[in-house]
Design a protein around this motif. Structure first.
Motif, short mmCIF file in Angstrom:
data_model
loop_
_atom_site.label_atom_id
_atom_site.label_comp_id
_atom_site.label_asym_id
_atom_site.label_seq_id
_atom_site.Cartn_x
_atom_site.Cartn_y
_atom_site.Cartn_z
N ARG A 164 4.32 2.83 12.51
CA ARG A 164 5.52 3.13 11.74
C ARG A 164 6.63 3.51 12.73
N THR B 270 -0.17 6.18 2.08
CA THR B 270 0.02 7.44 1.36
C THR B 270 0.88 7.18 0.12
N GLU C 258 4.26 3.64 4.39
CA GLU C 258 3.77 4.83 3.68
C GLU C 258 3.33 4.49 2.25
#
Length: 577
Positions: free
Chosen positions: A198, A229, A225
């Motif tokens: 990232r 997540t 993300e």
């Protein structure tokens, strides 16, 4: 072609999923090392989608669970868990190499990158390594996981020394060993490397130093993300990133000749033993007309040398939301093996488009509470061929709703509803729409969200919960406007289903707020004899460690109270290892 197989040491077999080109020939093999804990669940379909992309490029792919994780043998809180993970990577690499391929690549995602890179010195040479959104050190991993755990789930009982991560638990010795791990660029010497990170992580000193030392290829993972997540029930699969990773791996072997490859095809294994040394077997199965992937844990004493005896008491575990068949922090796997020691078989399965049923690349999961998911539930039950008197349906949240839904249709005479929040017997279209997954390949994080507004319904609900006459409140529940526990409990009572409701602290508070105690008193007067078991700890997802132990104890108690202990199985205090 794709098949599931146990492989590795017969004492601690690993479950793997092999993806092969249709002609059984491949120019190389890729070993895919997954993350740990909740990230393993969230990224499961994405890793599978990468395997499918690799096959399109003429490569074989091996996905697998480390020892003590997922469906593989072993305990997640074993003191030597980290050494077991390293052994698992070495076993997977050896299996890929023994298949007959010329080139082997290892790719690890998040904690999987850390585990793979630190295991490579014991694996022999590999052609290439992909560090996919890597966690560079175990110390950083534990620091991140502990912070997330405390923020989301709170504190654990300090008398239990085990270390919790989100979606798992580690022995103190294993946590120490994990904390000592760090990716050493020297362990990757001689291999082509792709460092996919990232942008925010790439700017850190740790990752910048790793990139400089590797001096390999890099890939920026914008918006990653929403995959690792996610803020929604259904993680977004980063198709563009997967395509670029698959292209990078395939480019190095483009001129290689495809060879016939052979991977293990072992659909049955001993995954545990009872305290008296009796083996507990699990087998791969495919349920219903869609061939839904399933694992059956065979109750001890339910089979003769010549084959299975008449159907034994069986537990059917329903998955939660868009997660595959493991249960909260692997609880369904652990319970299945515990029940087996008591002569009770169990089956855990993936509905269509979830986990290992169907394809992941370019497709979306079947929406929750859809007609297709309804059919999956009934197909799974029908495929078992079990007398309803001998079947228990168990699930958490959406899995609890499907457990009761199947039971109400005569499929099971025992249901254990864990952290259930939907009590309606039919579903409004608005509920289905809110829980539907995104279209394939569309990131979950899109345009900025509109400012949230509080609906009239949301403003009125607190007043209605407190002041509305109960008959009117019950009517709203029957219409599906709100969730009223009496609606579901009364339906189960009328159907003659033996019911146990197990609620963590969070869900018990919700039960009370929905006037569950008032409804429970009413159905008790009509003859409802089910149990409502509650705890003062735990969260809705079942991932908080102490709450999960409460769920474990309550579920075991409910099932053994119904089915007892088989006379051919070990005594009731038998444990598995």
């Amino acid at each position: 072609m794709r098949h599931a197989s146990w492989f590795g040491d017969a004492e601690s077999p690993l479950l793997g999923h092999v993806h092969l080109p249709a002609d059984g020939r491949a120019r190389g093999a890729v070993v895919l090392c997954p993350p740990l804990g909740k990230e393993h669940l969230d990224t499961y379909r994405g890793v599978k989608a990468l395997a499918e992309q690799l096959v399109e490029r003429g490569l074989a792919a091996l996905r697998f669970d480390y020892e003590g994780t997922g469906d593989s043998a072993g305990d997640q809180d074993s003191p030597d868990a980290v050494a077991a993970w390293h052994r698992s990577v070495a076993t997977a690499v050896a299996t890929a190499r023994a298949s007959g391929v010329e080139h082997v690549t290892v790719a690890g995602l998040r904690a999987g990158a850390l585990i793979a890179a630190t295991a490579l010195p014991g694996c022999g040479p590999v052609d290439a390594a992909v560090l996919w959104d890597p966690i560079v050190s175990g110390r950083a991993l534990l620091r991140e996981q502990r912070a997330l755990y405390r923020l989301a789930l709170g504190a654990d009982d300090p008398d239990d020394p085990r270390v919790s991560i989100v979606g798992g638990v580690l022995a103190p010795e294993a946590a120490d060993a994990l904390g000592a791990l760090r990716i050493d660029p020297c362990s990757l010497a001689g291999a082509r490397t792709l460092l996919a990170t990232r942008p925010v992580a790439r700017e850190t000193a740790t990752v910048s130093a790793l990139a400089a030392a590797l001096d390999g290829d890099e890939l920026s993972l914008d918006g990653h993300e929403s995959f690792t997540t996610p803020s929604t029930l259904h993680p977004a699969i980063p198709t563009e990133h997967l395509t670029r990773i698959a292209d990078w791996i395939a480019a190095a072997v483009a001129s290689s000749t495809a060879r016939e490859v052979r991977f293990p095809a072992r659909e049955r294994a001993v995954v545990a033993t009872t305290g008296t040394g009796l083996p507990i077997h699990e087998s791969v199965e495919y349920l219903g007309p869609k061939g839904m992937f399933a694992l059956r844990t065979h109750g001890v004493g339910t089979e003769d040398a010549d084959g299975p005896r008449p159907p034994a008491p069986t537990v059917l575990f329903f998955g939660t939301a868009y997660e595959h068949r493991l249960g909260p922090s692997r609880l369904w796997v652990e319970l299945a093996r515990e029940f087996a020691a008591h002569g009770i078989s169990s089956v855990r399965f993936d509905r269509t488009g979830v986990g290992d049923t169907g394809t992941a690349h370019g497709s979306a999961p079947t929406p929750l509470y859809s007609d297709a998911s309804d059919r999956d539930a009934l197909d799974a039950v029908a495929a078992l061929g079990i007398d309803p008197q001998d079947l228990a349906a168990i699930g958490l949240c959406s899995g609890a709703w499907y457990s009761s839904w199947a039971a109400l249709r005569g499929a099971a005479h025992l249901t254990v509803l864990v952290n259930v929040i939907l009590w309606c017997t039919h579903r409004r279209k608005s509920l289905r729409a809110n829980l539907s997954p995104d279209a394939p390949d569309v990131p979950a994080a899109g345009a900025p969200a509109e400012p949230e507004t509080v609906s009239l319904r949301a403003r009125i609900k607190p007043w209605a919960q407190k002041y509305l006459p109960y008959p009117l409140w019950l009517l709203l529940g029957r219409l599906g406007v709100t969730q009223v526990p009496e609606v579901g409990l009364e339906a189960l009572r009328r159907a003659g289903v033996s019911t146990t409701v197990v609620l963590s602290a969070e869900d018990h508070r919700w039960f009370l707020s929905q006037r569950g105690e008032e409804g429970l008193r009413r159905v008790r007067r009509r003859g409802f004899t089910g149990d409502i078991l509650t705890s003062d700890v735990g969260d809705h997802t079942g991932r908080q460690r102490d709450g999960r132990e409460f769920l474990r104890t309550a579920i075991i108690s409910a099932v053994l109270a119904r089915f007892g202990t088989s006379t051919t199985a070990p005594v009731a205090d038998e444990r598995v290892s």
